[in-house]
Scaffold this motif. Structure first.
Motif, short mmCIF file in Angstrom:
data_model
loop_
_atom_site.label_atom_id
_atom_site.label_comp_id
_atom_site.label_asym_id
_atom_site.label_seq_id
_atom_site.Cartn_x
_atom_site.Cartn_y
_atom_site.Cartn_z
N GLY A 148 38.02 40.48 44.24
CA GLY A 148 39.12 39.90 45.00
C GLY A 148 40.18 40.92 45.36
O GLY A 148 40.63 40.99 46.50
N HIS A 149 40.56 41.74 44.37
CA HIS A 149 41.68 42.66 44.62
C HIS A 149 41.26 43.85 45.49
O HIS A 149 42.11 44.62 45.91
N THR A 150 39.95 43.99 45.77
CA THR A 150 39.51 45.05 46.69
C THR A 150 39.05 44.43 48.01
O THR A 150 39.82 44.37 48.97
N ALA A 151 37.82 43.92 48.03
CA ALA A 151 37.28 43.38 49.28
C ALA A 151 38.07 42.16 49.77
O ALA A 151 38.36 42.03 50.97
N GLY A 152 38.44 41.26 48.85
CA GLY A 152 39.16 40.05 49.25
C GLY A 152 40.51 40.38 49.85
O GLY A 152 40.88 39.88 50.92
N GLN A 153 41.23 41.26 49.18
CA GLN A 153 42.56 41.64 49.68
C GLN A 153 42.45 42.38 51.02
O GLN A 153 43.26 42.17 51.92
N ALA A 154 41.43 43.24 51.14
CA ALA A 154 41.27 43.99 52.39
C ALA A 154 41.03 43.04 53.57
O ALA A 154 41.55 43.27 54.68
N LEU A 155 40.28 41.97 53.33
CA LEU A 155 40.06 40.99 54.41
C LEU A 155 41.36 40.25 54.73
O LEU A 155 41.70 40.03 55.89
N GLY A 156 42.07 39.87 53.66
CA GLY A 156 43.32 39.12 53.84
C GLY A 156 44.37 39.91 54.60
O GLY A 156 45.14 39.35 55.37
N LEU A 157 44.40 41.22 54.37
CA LEU A 157 45.43 42.06 55.00
C LEU A 157 44.96 42.68 56.32
O LEU A 157 45.72 43.39 56.98
N HIS A 158 43.71 42.43 56.69
CA HIS A 158 43.15 43.16 57.84
C HIS A 158 43.87 42.77 59.14
O HIS A 158 44.12 41.60 59.40
#
Ligand code: NAD
Length: 498
Positions: free
Chosen positions: A224-234
């Motif tokens: 979550g804190h890597t791939a999930g966050q990257a999607l959320g902030l993209h």
């Protein structure tokens, strides 16, 4: 398949191939960093696969391929009948591979393989079929502007849809998002939960086999804190459909504000009340469904009926019935068709559930279960647990436990039951058991929940929206309303000589 024995399932599980790389632009690829994480079977502690651990760079690649496909129009601007045919083919392919999907979800997160084979996997095929069939039956609008003006109000796909999903129904949660988003013409980048990435990877592969063009459906497994966050902030993701905890749902709202104001659709936690009135004639049916409502899928269900409010005059009799049902729902090997409950998804979740159980032993009356157990000396299992005489203010009645733990709370008057049921930060689902029609309607009307089930629990279908109120989030999956999340309303106004 439905007559398989434990030995049959075990043999088939040992021959299974696990897709373990990310799926980007129509191909399986390693994470750019080369990092992996272990996917572990919670029933046996065995490592199933080393899965690509995606981070920002992989999310960037996946979003770029989704954007390129969207701009090229190879999916987004195709004839609706074409998208329909492709998604119908995908539904068929899921059906052809039902056994494999059932095994992947069962091994990955501990659910009963029989449930995965009869509920989750056929459900996924059904939802793809349902959205495929809807594609060429939805019409746009012409506004009543009058002569000289023609205003067309059309639903158009958004672009790149990000989806971040939980582990409790891995294939179905991926499907609920992807089926509607793809049907509407979007590209999708899906990040499945790190506990259960395997079925989503196979789904994306089959989507390409069905004819979904490369780049339209990408899967980036990771944390979550890597791939999930990257999607959320993209900055180039137009919409983020999230299912998971309320805590992380709130984080996605922040990500949107910190980045490009992408639409966020949170579908989050629950603590669903089940109200049983003394005028319910078939108390056995109510007890069957109350037990199912909390012990199905090990209680790892967002809409699990975890708070049971029973009218005091029938409470003891009803609890007795429940205890008998709990005794018949002991956990066992998820690959054994005789097992009634599977494994908890992982050690961390098991520890979390047991913390609530241990604290509850000090504050309420434990009448069933209350223990962590092993099956064949291994794995994460918790007995079906019932606490009676729980105080409405106790953590047992307030917090989402997300395990097989039921809190029973007696009530005296209808008004008290409604007040306590609504006194929660959540509002996902609720159930009411009564044979009095006026009461059923009156109480349903007052309950603050996205779905109220009367004389059943957890009523759900492709035809009806699923989602919550209050801190259960405001996103809706399923039904035609799901298209509201994945399309924008676009007005094209034309002047002409009247
Ligand atoms: P979770 O919120 O921990 O994780 C959900 C997803 O979010 C996972 O893919 C995870 O990797 C990702 N994530 C975690 N931290 C993140 C971060 N900092 N940034 C970006 N992404 C992050 O939830 P879970 O434990 O996987 O699932 C259980 C929860 O899901 C429960 O609260 C349950 O009620 C909820 N749920 C809700 C529904 C619904 O429809 N309302 C359905 C199923 C499950």
């Amino acid at each position: 398949m439905l007559d398989y024995t434990k030995a049959d399932w075990t043999k088939r599980a040992s021959g299974l191939t696990m897709r373990h790389q990310a799926f980007i632009n129509g191909k399986f690829v390693d994470a750019a960093s080369g990092e992996t994480f272990q996917s572990i079977n919670p029933a046996t502690d065995a490592v199933l696969a080393d899965v690509a651990s995606c981070d920002l760079e992989d999310v960037n690649r996946a979003v770029a391929s989704g954007r390129a496909a969207f701009e090229a129009g190879i999916w987004s601007r195709t004839d609706p009948a074409h998208r329909k045919a492709v998604l119908l083919k995908l539904a068929d392919l899921i059906r052809e591979n039902l056994e494999e999907f059932a095994l992947l979800d069962s091994l990955d997160m501990g659910k009963l393989v029989t449930d995965a084979a009869t509920i989750d996997a056929p459900g996924s095929a059904h939802f793809f079929q349902w959205y495929a069939e809807a594609i060429d039956k939805i019409y746009d609008e012409v506004a009543p502007t009058g002569p000289g003006d023609l205003a067309i109000v059309a639903r158009v796909p958004l672009g790149v849809v990000g989806a971040v999903t939980p582990w409790n129904f891995p294939l179905d949660m991926a499907t609920w998002k992807a089926a509607a988003a793809l049907a509407a013409g979007n590209s999708v980048v899906l990040k499945p939960a790190e506990q259960s990435p395997l079925s989503a990877l196979r789904l994306a592969e089959l989507a390409v086999e069905a004819g979904v063009p490369d780049g339209v459906f990408n899967v980036v497994p990771g944390f979550g804190h890597t791939a999930g966050q990257a999607l959320g902030l993209h900055m180039d993701v137009d919409c983020l459909a999230f299912t998971g905890s309320t805590l992380i749902g709130k984080k996605f709202m922040e990500y949107s504000g910190q980045s490009n104001l992408k639409q966020i659709w949170p579908e989050t936690g629950g603590k669903s009340p089940n109200l049983v009135f003394a005028d319910c004639e078939n108390l056995d049916a109510a007890a069957d469904m109350a037990a199912f409502g909390i012990f199905f899928n090990q209680g790892e269900v967002c809409s699990a009926n975890s708070r049971l409010y029973v009218e005091r005059s029938i409470k003891d009799e009803f609890v007795e019935k429940l205890v008998a049902r709990a005794a018949g729902m002991q956990p066992g090997d998820p690959l054994d068709p005789a097992s009634k409950m599977g494994a908890i998804v992982d050690r961390k979740q098991t520890e979390g559930v047991m913390k609530f159980v241990e604290a509850g032993k000090q504050t309420a009356n434990l009448v069933a279960g209350g223990e962590q157990v092993h099956v064949d000396g291994k794995g994460c299992f918790v007995l079906p647990t019932i606490f009676d005489d729980v105080s409405h203010d106790d953590a047992l009645a307030r917090d989402e436990i997300f395990g097989p733990v039921l809190s029973v709370i007696p009530f005296d008057a209808e008004e008290d039951a409604i007040r306590m049921a609504n006194d929660s930060v959540y509002g996902l689902a609720a159930s009411v058991w009564t044979d009095n029609l006026s009461r059923a309607l009156r109480v349903s009307d007052r309950l603050m929940a996205g779905t109220v089930s009367v004389n059943t629990v957890d009523a759900l279908s492709a035809m009806t929206p699923f989602g919550g109120m209050k801190q259960s989030g405001f996103g809706r999956d399923l039904s035609l309303h799901s298209f509201d999340k994945y399309t924008a309303l676009k007005t094209t106004w034309i002047k002409y000589a009247p």
